[in-house]
Write an enzyme that holds these catalytic residues in place. Structure first.
Site, PDB file in Angstrom:
ATOM      1  N   ARG A  74       5.339  -9.362   8.636  1.00  0.00           N
ATOM      2  CA  ARG A  74       5.036  -8.425   9.856  1.00  0.00           C
ATOM      3  C   ARG A  74       4.198  -9.129  10.877  1.00  0.00           C
ATOM      4  NH1 ARG A  74       2.363  -3.310   7.549  1.00  0.00           N
ATOM      5  NH2 ARG A  74       2.770  -2.510   9.948  1.00  0.00           N
ATOM      6  N   HIS A 134      -7.266   1.552  11.223  1.00  0.00           N
ATOM      7  CA  HIS A 134      -6.625   0.905  10.004  1.00  0.00           C
ATOM      8  C   HIS A 134      -6.432  -0.819  10.030  1.00  0.00           C
ATOM      9  CE1 HIS A 134      -4.067   4.808   9.018  1.00  0.00           C
ATOM     10  NE2 HIS A 134      -5.194   4.797   9.023  1.00  0.00           N
ATOM     11  N   TYR A 182       2.854  -9.206   4.783  1.00  0.00           N
ATOM     12  CA  TYR A 182       2.070  -8.995   5.866  1.00  0.00           C
ATOM     13  C   TYR A 182       2.405 -10.426   6.847  1.00  0.00           C
ATOM     14  CZ  TYR A 182       0.339  -4.876   4.402  1.00  0.00           C
ATOM     15  OH  TYR A 182       0.411  -3.511   3.753  1.00  0.00           O
TER      16      TYR A 182
HETATM   17  P1  NAD Z   1      -3.411   8.960   1.924  1.00  0.00           P
HETATM   18  O1  NAD Z   1      -3.690   9.397   0.507  1.00  0.00           O
HETATM   19  O2  NAD Z   1      -3.904   9.705   3.096  1.00  0.00           O
HETATM   20  O3  NAD Z   1      -2.163   8.701   2.324  1.00  0.00           O
HETATM   21  C1  NAD Z   1      -1.069   8.593   1.392  1.00  0.00           C
HETATM   22  C2  NAD Z   1       0.167   8.432   1.974  1.00  0.00           C
HETATM   23  O4  NAD Z   1       0.705   7.343   1.412  1.00  0.00           O
HETATM   24  C3  NAD Z   1       1.029   9.874   1.633  1.00  0.00           C
HETATM   25  O5  NAD Z   1       0.830  10.955   2.508  1.00  0.00           O
HETATM   26  C4  NAD Z   1       2.374   9.074   1.953  1.00  0.00           C
HETATM   27  O6  NAD Z   1       2.574   9.365   3.374  1.00  0.00           O
HETATM   28  C5  NAD Z   1       2.095   7.644   1.670  1.00  0.00           C
HETATM   29  N1  NAD Z   1       2.817   7.312   0.715  1.00  0.00           N
HETATM   30  C6  NAD Z   1       2.453   7.111  -0.760  1.00  0.00           C
HETATM   31  N2  NAD Z   1       3.399   6.792  -1.354  1.00  0.00           N
HETATM   32  C7  NAD Z   1       4.549   6.613  -0.562  1.00  0.00           C
HETATM   33  C8  NAD Z   1       5.808   6.126  -0.724  1.00  0.00           C
HETATM   34  N3  NAD Z   1       6.182   5.959  -1.836  1.00  0.00           N
HETATM   35  N4  NAD Z   1       6.703   6.306   0.259  1.00  0.00           N
HETATM   36  C9  NAD Z   1       6.280   6.624   1.529  1.00  0.00           C
HETATM   37  N5  NAD Z   1       4.916   6.956   1.803  1.00  0.00           N
HETATM   38  C10 NAD Z   1       4.091   7.048   0.825  1.00  0.00           C
HETATM   39  O7  NAD Z   1      -3.834   7.454   2.483  1.00  0.00           O
HETATM   40  P2  NAD Z   1      -4.877   6.516   1.482  1.00  0.00           P
HETATM   41  O8  NAD Z   1      -4.157   6.246   0.042  1.00  0.00           O
HETATM   42  O9  NAD Z   1      -6.231   7.417   1.609  1.00  0.00           O
HETATM   43  O10 NAD Z   1      -5.023   5.405   2.504  1.00  0.00           O
HETATM   44  C11 NAD Z   1      -6.203   5.187   3.383  1.00  0.00           C
HETATM   45  C12 NAD Z   1      -5.653   5.028   4.607  1.00  0.00           C
HETATM   46  O11 NAD Z   1      -5.031   3.651   4.538  1.00  0.00           O
HETATM   47  C13 NAD Z   1      -4.582   5.910   5.265  1.00  0.00           C
HETATM   48  O12 NAD Z   1      -5.277   6.467   6.377  1.00  0.00           O
HETATM   49  C14 NAD Z   1      -3.618   4.976   5.406  1.00  0.00           C
HETATM   50  O13 NAD Z   1      -2.667   5.440   6.615  1.00  0.00           O
HETATM   51  C15 NAD Z   1      -4.086   3.735   5.646  1.00  0.00           C
HETATM   52  N6  NAD Z   1      -2.936   2.695   5.135  1.00  0.00           N
HETATM   53  C16 NAD Z   1      -2.818   1.695   6.056  1.00  0.00           C
HETATM   54  C17 NAD Z   1      -1.572   0.702   5.745  1.00  0.00           C
HETATM   55  C18 NAD Z   1      -1.471  -0.431   6.918  1.00  0.00           C
HETATM   56  O14 NAD Z   1      -0.472  -1.071   6.512  1.00  0.00           O
HETATM   57  N7  NAD Z   1      -2.161  -0.477   7.694  1.00  0.00           N
HETATM   58  C19 NAD Z   1      -0.925   0.991   4.800  1.00  0.00           C
HETATM   59  C20 NAD Z   1      -1.356   1.993   3.916  1.00  0.00           C
HETATM   60  C21 NAD Z   1      -2.246   2.931   4.077  1.00  0.00           C
HETATM   61  N1  APR Z   2       8.557   7.282  20.770  1.00  0.00           N
HETATM   62  C1  APR Z   2       7.648   8.333  20.180  1.00  0.00           C
HETATM   63  N2  APR Z   2       7.311   8.711  18.997  1.00  0.00           N
HETATM   64  C2  APR Z   2       8.350   7.985  18.070  1.00  0.00           C
HETATM   65  C3  APR Z   2       9.107   6.990  18.516  1.00  0.00           C
HETATM   66  C4  APR Z   2       9.301   6.629  19.872  1.00  0.00           C
HETATM   67  N3  APR Z   2      10.111   5.764  20.426  1.00  0.00           N
HETATM   68  N4  APR Z   2       9.879   6.493  17.426  1.00  0.00           N
HETATM   69  C5  APR Z   2       9.294   7.111  16.345  1.00  0.00           C
HETATM   70  N5  APR Z   2       8.506   8.039  16.830  1.00  0.00           N
HETATM   71  C6  APR Z   2       7.632   8.908  16.093  1.00  0.00           C
HETATM   72  C7  APR Z   2       8.369   9.319  14.663  1.00  0.00           C
HETATM   73  O1  APR Z   2       9.211  10.704  14.925  1.00  0.00           O
HETATM   74  C8  APR Z   2       7.356   9.860  13.853  1.00  0.00           C
HETATM   75  O2  APR Z   2       6.916  11.154  13.969  1.00  0.00           O
HETATM   76  O3  APR Z   2       6.489   8.066  15.482  1.00  0.00           O
HETATM   77  C9  APR Z   2       6.271   8.831  14.130  1.00  0.00           C
HETATM   78  C10 APR Z   2       5.781   7.535  13.129  1.00  0.00           C
HETATM   79  O4  APR Z   2       5.515   8.114  12.060  1.00  0.00           O
HETATM   80  P1  APR Z   2       5.040   7.278  10.718  1.00  0.00           P
HETATM   81  O5  APR Z   2       6.278   6.107  10.755  1.00  0.00           O
HETATM   82  O6  APR Z   2       4.798   8.041   9.798  1.00  0.00           O
HETATM   83  O7  APR Z   2       3.811   6.480  11.436  1.00  0.00           O
HETATM   84  P2  APR Z   2       2.266   6.700  11.482  1.00  0.00           P
HETATM   85  O8  APR Z   2       2.134   8.250  11.779  1.00  0.00           O
HETATM   86  O9  APR Z   2       1.583   5.824  12.383  1.00  0.00           O
HETATM   87  O10 APR Z   2       1.845   6.480   9.918  1.00  0.00           O
HETATM   88  C11 APR Z   2       0.326   6.700   9.535  1.00  0.00           C
HETATM   89  O11 APR Z   2       0.595   5.590   7.345  1.00  0.00           O
HETATM   90  O12 APR Z   2       1.354   3.883   6.056  1.00  0.00           O
HETATM   91  C12 APR Z   2       0.354   4.436   6.858  1.00  0.00           C
HETATM   92  O13 APR Z   2      -1.437   3.125   7.545  1.00  0.00           O
HETATM   93  C13 APR Z   2       0.051   3.382   7.813  1.00  0.00           C
HETATM   94  O14 APR Z   2      -0.781   3.745   9.958  1.00  0.00           O
HETATM   95  C14 APR Z   2       0.099   4.239   9.137  1.00  0.00           C
HETATM   96  C15 APR Z   2       0.120   5.630   8.671  1.00  0.00           C
END
Ligand code: NAD
Ligand code: APR
Length: 235
Positions: free
Chosen positions: A55, A108, A52
């Site tokens: 990031r 988040h 982090y």
């Molecule tokens: P969730 O169970 O709804 O989502 C789990 C998701 O984690 C899966 O749907 C998949 O998309 C992802 N995932 C798990 N293993 C993975 C892998 N190996 N590769 C790619 N994707 C993988 O989420 P949760 O466990 O209930 O978490 C609660 C919330 O925390 C969610 O809304 C999530 O978006 C959020 N979150 C935030 C961050 C962040 O960096 N802010 C990171 C992780 C989760």
């Molecule tokens: N303009 C519009 N959309 C875009 C662009 C762009 N330039 N580039 C990528 N995208 C779209 C992709 O097509 C994809 O559908 O944005 C989406 C990104 O999806 P994810 O990478 O899954 O990101 P997100 O949906 O925010 O993930 C949800 O998962 O890991 C957790 O907490 C994390 O908040 C995140 C959550």
């Protein structure tokens, strides 16, 4: 008009923030189970903090793009027309705020904040965070974690999100793959409540067929066009 906008990593992609599940996305390069869970943090805090910190350094270099600016303009335009905008983001960056949005709901959490696991205090934190840092509220050292929601944790403000959705006329999802719940379920809740629904994304998301309207392309092009049309509709 009362509008609920949900944004995801895609709206910040053109600002260089990286998405999660696109090709080359963060979760393709890193294992979220080793970096984005409470268990990972307990087992190896240094590695999680370093992930982090990298990031946070990237975010300090990033700038909002035209999509963030368009949503700030929409907030102003709606307020002038006695409408309202509830801007809910899954993103942990502050690009909506830096573009001028006044009210942003970070479901988040926020990368530029740290939370003390001893007393619960939340602090602004833009620099590196480490096990040697101490909490200004309770003085404890080494108990500060990123103030973000990890997998397995409950997102922030779900009640406020449900109330805002129930009071809206239009639900717009921007830059999210629709793959992670509860955010991914909001469009179905919106439809059940009778809201108009629209997806603005680079390509069809996992929820694409649920939306009434869709527009695809880079957010920096699609979102300003959408906002201009919406504000013209309201005049
Ligand atoms: P969730 O169970 O709804 O989502 C789990 C998701 O984690 C899966 O749907 C998949 O998309 C992802 N995932 C798990 N293993 C993975 C892998 N190996 N590769 C790619 N994707 C993988 O989420 P949760 O466990 O209930 O978490 C609660 C919330 O925390 C969610 O809304 C999530 O978006 C959020 N979150 C935030 C961050 C962040 O960096 N802010 C990171 C992780 C989760
Ligand atoms: N303009 C519009 N959309 C875009 C662009 C762009 N330039 N580039 C990528 N995208 C779209 C992709 O097509 C994809 O559908 O944005 C989406 C990104 O999806 P994810 O990478 O899954 O990101 P997100 O949906 O925010 O993930 C949800 O998962 O890991 C957790 O907490 C994390 O908040 C995140 C959550």
């Amino acid at each position: 008009m009362r509008i609920f906008v949900l944004t995801g990593a895609g709206i910040s992609a053109e600002s260089g923030m990286g998405t999660f599940r696109d090709s080359g996305g963060i979760w393709e390069r890193f294992d979220p189970m080793k970096l984005a869970t409470p268990e990972a943090f307990a087992a190896d805090p240094e590695t999680v903090q370093a992930f982090y910190n990298a990031r946070r350094a990237n975010l300090r270099r990033a700038e909002p793009n035209r999509a963030h600016e368009a949503l700030a303009h929409l907030e102003t335009g709606l307020a002038a027309a006695s409408g309202s905008l509830f801007l809910c983001t899954q993103n942990i960056d502050d690009l909506h705020e830096r573009a001028g949005s006044l009210h942003v709901h970070h479901m988040h959490g926020e990368l530029f904040k740290a939370r003390c696991t001893a007393c619960g205090a939340v602090h602004d934190w833009r620099d590196d965070l480490g096990t040697g840092d101490n909490c200004a509220a309770c003085g404890t050292t080494g108990r500060l974690r990123p103030h973000i929601v990890w997998f397995g944790e409950i997102p922030f403000g779900l009640d406020a999100i449900g109330e805002a959705l129930a009071g809206a006329d239009l639900f717009v999802a921007i830059g999210t793959s629709g793959s992670v719940y509860p955010a991914a379920g909001l469009v179905r809740e919106a439809r059940m409540m009778g809201l108009r629904t629209c997806e603005l994304n680079l390509e069809p998301s996992d929820n694409a067929d649920v939306f009434d309207e869709r527009a695809y392309g880079p957010a920096s092009e699609v979102v300003p066009d959408f906002v201009a049309r919406l504000l013209a509709e309201m005049r």
